[in-house]
Design an enzyme around this catalytic site. Structure first.
Site, PDB file in Angstrom:
ATOM      1  N   ARG A 125      34.727  33.968  45.332  1.00  0.00           N
ATOM      2  CA  ARG A 125      34.679  35.309  45.291  1.00  0.00           C
ATOM      3  C   ARG A 125      34.797  35.892  46.419  1.00  0.00           C
ATOM      4  NH1 ARG A 125      31.286  37.111  42.714  1.00  0.00           N
ATOM      5  NH2 ARG A 125      31.915  38.214  40.877  1.00  0.00           N
ATOM      6  N   TYR A 173      37.473  38.606  45.862  1.00  0.00           N
ATOM      7  CA  TYR A 173      37.443  39.696  45.078  1.00  0.00           C
ATOM      8  C   TYR A 173      36.715  41.089  46.528  1.00  0.00           C
ATOM      9  CZ  TYR A 173      38.445  37.445  40.674  1.00  0.00           C
ATOM     10  OH  TYR A 173      38.934  36.623  39.959  1.00  0.00           O
ATOM     11  N   GLY A 190      32.942  39.994  29.620  1.00  0.00           N
ATOM     12  CA  GLY A 190      33.075  41.029  30.609  1.00  0.00           C
ATOM     13  C   GLY A 190      31.504  41.175  30.639  1.00  0.00           C
ATOM     14  N   GLU A 232      31.772  36.944  23.829  1.00  0.00           N
ATOM     15  CA  GLU A 232      31.638  35.548  24.502  1.00  0.00           C
ATOM     16  C   GLU A 232      31.684  36.181  26.321  1.00  0.00           C
ATOM     17  OE1 GLU A 232      36.103  34.624  22.442  1.00  0.00           O
ATOM     18  OE2 GLU A 232      36.199  35.561  24.027  1.00  0.00           O
ATOM     19  N   TYR A 276      31.188  31.342  37.508  1.00  0.00           N
ATOM     20  CA  TYR A 276      32.147  31.445  38.911  1.00  0.00           C
ATOM     21  C   TYR A 276      32.518  30.819  40.472  1.00  0.00           C
ATOM     22  CZ  TYR A 276      33.916  33.687  35.035  1.00  0.00           C
ATOM     23  OH  TYR A 276      34.252  34.570  33.353  1.00  0.00           O
ATOM     24  N   CYS A 314      37.581  25.658  58.010  1.00  0.00           N
ATOM     25  CA  CYS A 314      38.751  26.346  59.103  1.00  0.00           C
ATOM     26  C   CYS A 314      39.918  27.185  59.097  1.00  0.00           C
ATOM     27  CB  CYS A 314      39.802  24.801  60.485  1.00  0.00           C
ATOM     28  SG  CYS A 314      38.447  23.938  60.856  1.00  0.00           S
ATOM     29  N   GLU A 315      39.266  28.422  59.255  1.00  0.00           N
ATOM     30  CA  GLU A 315      40.136  28.767  57.626  1.00  0.00           C
ATOM     31  C   GLU A 315      39.294  31.496  57.517  1.00  0.00           C
ATOM     32  OE1 GLU A 315      42.631  28.414  54.948  1.00  0.00           O
ATOM     33  OE2 GLU A 315      42.978  30.613  55.262  1.00  0.00           O
TER      34      GLU A 315
HETATM   35  C1  LIG Z   1      36.527  34.229  30.779  1.00  0.00           C
HETATM   36  C2  LIG Z   1      36.725  35.128  29.836  1.00  0.00           C
HETATM   37  C3  LIG Z   1      35.488  35.645  28.773  1.00  0.00           C
HETATM   38  C4  LIG Z   1      33.900  35.345  30.083  1.00  0.00           C
HETATM   39  O1  LIG Z   1      34.155  36.782  31.222  1.00  0.00           O
HETATM   40  P1  LIG Z   1      32.869  37.438  32.066  1.00  0.00           P
HETATM   41  O2  LIG Z   1      33.076  38.439  32.488  1.00  0.00           O
HETATM   42  O3  LIG Z   1      32.932  36.013  32.595  1.00  0.00           O
HETATM   43  O4  LIG Z   1      31.860  37.542  30.567  1.00  0.00           O
HETATM   44  C5  LIG Z   1      35.258  35.808  28.168  1.00  0.00           C
HETATM   45  N1  LIG Z   1      36.895  35.635  26.853  1.00  0.00           N
HETATM   46  C6  LIG Z   1      37.455  35.232  27.348  1.00  0.00           C
HETATM   47  C7  LIG Z   1      38.518  35.237  26.507  1.00  0.00           C
HETATM   48  C8  LIG Z   1      37.674  34.603  29.104  1.00  0.00           C
HETATM   49  O5  LIG Z   1      38.900  34.478  29.182  1.00  0.00           O
END
Ligand SMILES: *Cc1c(COP(=O)(O)O)cnc(C)c1O
Length: 417
Positions: free
Chosen positions: A303, A307, A221, A262, A373, A335-336
């Site tokens: 995206r 969003y 994140g 992560e 993504y 077509c959307e």
């Molecule tokens: C999607 C996800 C991430 C990565 O999120 P990002 O916003 O791309 O950094 C890390 N851990 C878990 C469990 C996720 O589902």
């Protein structure tokens, strides 16, 4: 106006000549730089960086990261298998999934790690593998996503075990003699070091009362700026703020926690661009808009329509020549009415014109910030458009095909007449 980030205009033309459009181009140099930044995340007692492969699961990309020492976060059993098909060692893969893999037993037997995301998952795992180690995903009660849809912590998110259910976690672990050595909290995309610090403090507070925890993942994140006006997370600053909290925890509890992060977005978002072509330019009169239509859209990038996400868009004339500028909406080939690449920021139902180089049919359009993504999350095969190809740009300028374009035959191959 936004600029090309890692390609020149000539390179974009060369990409189209060689591979056709639409095509994703990933820049090895940027992927590697981002991975080095993540590996340098400040930490007190050791660090594992897990690449959240759902951002961009192509084998060539997994191998680049794995070769640099990154491990893998898989969001389904299929992703874990896909990572192993790409040659990733099973014990470098951890599954953090909403849906229990049907082949959980086989995955664990091969050495894949499992992070239980609900009490039900913990119970099932405990029944299958009593007496082993386990990690649990906790919802610490806080999120920091850039929109409600990317918020994955707090009371309105279903991810992880709610932090107040500690007694149930401990009693399930005891029932199955599980050693609860890992804890995980992933609360969503953010840049603010204060929020990261607060989340780390909350997570450490929970870990304190789970006495066997030796490994704490703060998830991913880490937001990146795709547009020039946006801000990126500063990993060094966030890590520097968090490190003393781990040191204080060790002083207090005698436990030197190994840190995991992560990142998905952080590693890949700005390492990818989508190269497509202008197939039409239409307008809706003097009080309306001028639209650039490209041979891509939600089939490669969902995206913006999901969003209201903003991606830099650059018009590259078919051949070098002076051009004026104009205000445009950019739309995809489906077509959307929702197939739009220029929504209002954060509002997929709104429209916002962009100032772009004057566009003509046959020009190239490059959509930047398309590494995370996009290829993985698009509305594949809608309107029966085949999934597009992916290319890796090497530091010496050579282009390597890493995924061929899908064929129509592959789209229909499982249909039964
Ligand atoms: C999607 C996800 C991430 C990565 O999120 P990002 O916003 O791309 O950094 C890390 N851990 C878990 C469990 C996720 O589902």
């Amino acid at each position: 106006m936004e600029q090309l980030s890692f390609m020149t205009e000539d390179q974009a033309r060369a990409v189209r000549r060689e591979f056709g459009t639409p095509v994703f181009v990933y820049d090895r140099r940027t992927l590697e730089r981002r991975a080095r930044e993540a590996l340098a995340f400040p930490n007190a007692f050791g660090l594992t960086v897990r690449y959240a492969m759902k951002a961009l699961p192509t084998a060539a990309v997994l191998r680049i990261f794995s070769g640099m020492g990154l491990h893998i976060d898989a969001s389904s059993g299929f992703e874990a298998d896909r990572a192993m098909l790409a040659g990733i060692a099973p014990d470098h893969i951890q599954v953090t999934a909403q849906e229990l893999p049907e082949n959980l037993e086989a995955l664990i037997a091969r050495g894949v790690r499992f992070n239980a995301c609900s009490l039900h998952q913990l119970e099932v795992y405990g029944r299958l593998f009593p007496g082993t180690e386990i990690s649990v995903r906790i919802n610490p009660g806080l999120g920091s996503g850039h929109s409600n849809r990317t918020n994955v912590g707090g009371p309105s998110a279903s991810f992880g075990i709610w932090h107040e259910h500690r007694e149930e976690i401990l009693s399930l672990a005891a029932k199955h003699a599980l050693r609860l050595s890992g804890m995980h909290s992933h609360i969503g995309s953010g840049t603010d070091p204060e929020i990261w610090l607060h989340c780390a403090q909350l997570s450490l507070g929970i870990a304190e009362r789970l006495p066997e925890v030796r490994r704490l993942s703060l998830g991913g994140g880490f937001k990146v700026a795709r547009m020039a006006v946006e801000r990126s997370a500063d990993l060094q600053e966030i890590g520097r703020r968090i490190r003393p909290e781990f040191e204080a925890f060790a002083q207090k509890t005698g436990r030197a926690l190994h840190l995991e992060i992560e990142p998905g977005t952080y590693l890949t978002a700005n390492a990818g661009a989508l190269v497509c072509s202008v197939i039409d330019v239409v307008d809706t009169g003097k009080d309306g808009y001028t639209f650039i239509k490209v041979n891509s859209g939600m089939t490669e990038i969902a995206r913006p329509s999901m969003y209201g996400a903003q991606h830099p868009i650059i018009v590259v004339p078919d051949r070098p020549e002076p051009r004026g500028q104009g205000h445009y909406l950019v739309v995809g080939h489906c077509c959307e009415s929702g197939d739009i690449l220029t929504p209002e920021p954060g509002n997929p139902e709104g429209l916002l014109q962009r100032l772009l180089t004057e566009a003509r049919i046959g020009d190239i359009v490059v959509i930047e910030g398309a590494g995370a993504y996009c290829a993985s999350m698009a509305s594949k095969n809608y309107n029966s458009f085949p999934e597009c190809a992916e290319v890796l740009l090497e530091p010496d300028g050579t282009l390597a095909l890493i995924r061929r374009r899908q064929t129509l035959q592959q789209i229909v191959q499982n249909e039964i007449m």
